[in-house]
Write an enzyme that holds these catalytic residues in place. Structure first.
Site, short mmCIF file in Angstrom:
data_model
loop_
_atom_site.label_atom_id
_atom_site.label_comp_id
_atom_site.label_asym_id
_atom_site.label_seq_id
_atom_site.Cartn_x
_atom_site.Cartn_y
_atom_site.Cartn_z
NE ARG A 29 -3.89 -2.22 2.07
CZ ARG A 29 -4.77 -2.59 1.13
NH1 ARG A 29 -5.02 -1.77 0.11
NH2 ARG A 29 -5.39 -3.75 1.19
CB ILE A 31 3.68 5.73 2.67
CG1 ILE A 31 3.87 5.83 4.18
CG2 ILE A 31 4.16 6.98 1.96
CD1 ILE A 31 5.33 5.82 4.60
CG ASN A 87 3.50 8.98 -12.05
OD1 ASN A 87 2.61 9.16 -12.89
ND2 ASN A 87 3.27 9.03 -10.76
CB VAL A 96 10.21 6.03 -5.74
CG1 VAL A 96 11.08 4.83 -5.37
CG2 VAL A 96 9.71 6.73 -4.48
CG HIS A 100 6.45 3.06 -8.43
ND1 HIS A 100 7.71 3.58 -8.59
CD2 HIS A 100 5.62 4.11 -8.30
CE1 HIS A 100 7.65 4.90 -8.56
NE2 HIS A 100 6.38 5.25 -8.39
CG HIS A 102 1.08 5.00 -8.85
ND1 HIS A 102 1.14 5.58 -7.62
CD2 HIS A 102 2.21 5.39 -9.51
CE1 HIS A 102 2.25 6.30 -7.51
NE2 HIS A 102 2.92 6.20 -8.65
P1 5GP Z 1 5.96 8.28 -7.97
O1 5GP Z 1 5.70 9.73 -7.71
O2 5GP Z 1 7.43 7.96 -8.02
O3 5GP Z 1 5.21 7.73 -9.15
O4 5GP Z 1 5.31 7.51 -6.74
C1 5GP Z 1 6.02 7.23 -5.57
C2 5GP Z 1 4.99 6.78 -4.56
O5 5GP Z 1 5.66 6.17 -3.48
C3 5GP Z 1 4.19 7.95 -3.97
O6 5GP Z 1 2.79 7.75 -4.22
C4 5GP Z 1 4.53 7.92 -2.49
O7 5GP Z 1 3.43 8.22 -1.66
C5 5GP Z 1 5.01 6.49 -2.28
N1 5GP Z 1 5.99 6.32 -1.23
C6 5GP Z 1 7.07 7.12 -0.96
N2 5GP Z 1 7.76 6.63 0.06
C7 5GP Z 1 7.12 5.50 0.47
C8 5GP Z 1 7.38 4.55 1.50
O8 5GP Z 1 8.34 4.64 2.26
N3 5GP Z 1 6.50 3.52 1.63
C9 5GP Z 1 5.41 3.40 0.81
N4 5GP Z 1 4.60 2.35 1.01
N5 5GP Z 1 5.15 4.27 -0.19
C10 5GP Z 1 6.00 5.30 -0.35
#
Ligand code: 5GP
Ligand code: ZN
Length: 114
Positions: A29, A31, A87, A96, A100, A102
């Protein structure tokens, strides 16, 4: 990748609320959820961005989408509907750098995204 957040989750160094796992993928899930269901599905192989995906990752990508379908059923949103998003890089909103998918659902999602 020692400095990668999601590799640290894979290694068990950072806790995560896991919802699904296979030999190739892990799902947990988000965070900071943006919908009632907000799950991140990652390959166990470190791949920085979608631009770095190659034919050697075909099995990982297939399993990521299989995981999305299975988790959508588990979360009971398969029929109501859901969204899957990768993304990529700065303009795509990637924070990150370990790919991943979503999986978002449980409410009506507007289009286009901001
Ligand atoms: P991005 O912006 O790279 O597509 O999405 C990164 C996602 O990772 C964000 O939705 C953010 O809330 C989630 N995220 C960041 N740090 C953590 C973490 O330590 N644990 C979890 N479960 N999600 C994280
Ligand atoms: Zn990584």
């Amino acid at each position: 990748m020692t400095d990668c957040l999601f590799c640290k989750i894979l290694a068990g160094d950072i806790p995560a609320n896991k919802v699904y796992e296979t030999e190739r993928v892990l799902a947990f899930r988000d965070i900071d959820p943006k919908a009632p269901t907000h799950v991140l599905i990652i390959p166990k192989t470190h791949i920085a961005t979608l631009n770095d995906v190659g034919p050697e990752h075909n099995a990982d990508i297939v399993e990521i989408f299989a995981a999305a379908r299975e988790i959508a059923r588990q979360e009971d949103i398969a029929e109501s509907g859901y969204r899957t998003v990768f993304n990529c890089n700065a303009d795509g909103g990637q924070a990150v750098y370990h790919i991943h998918l979503h999986l978002l659902g449980g409410r009506h999602l507007a289009w286009p995204p901001g």
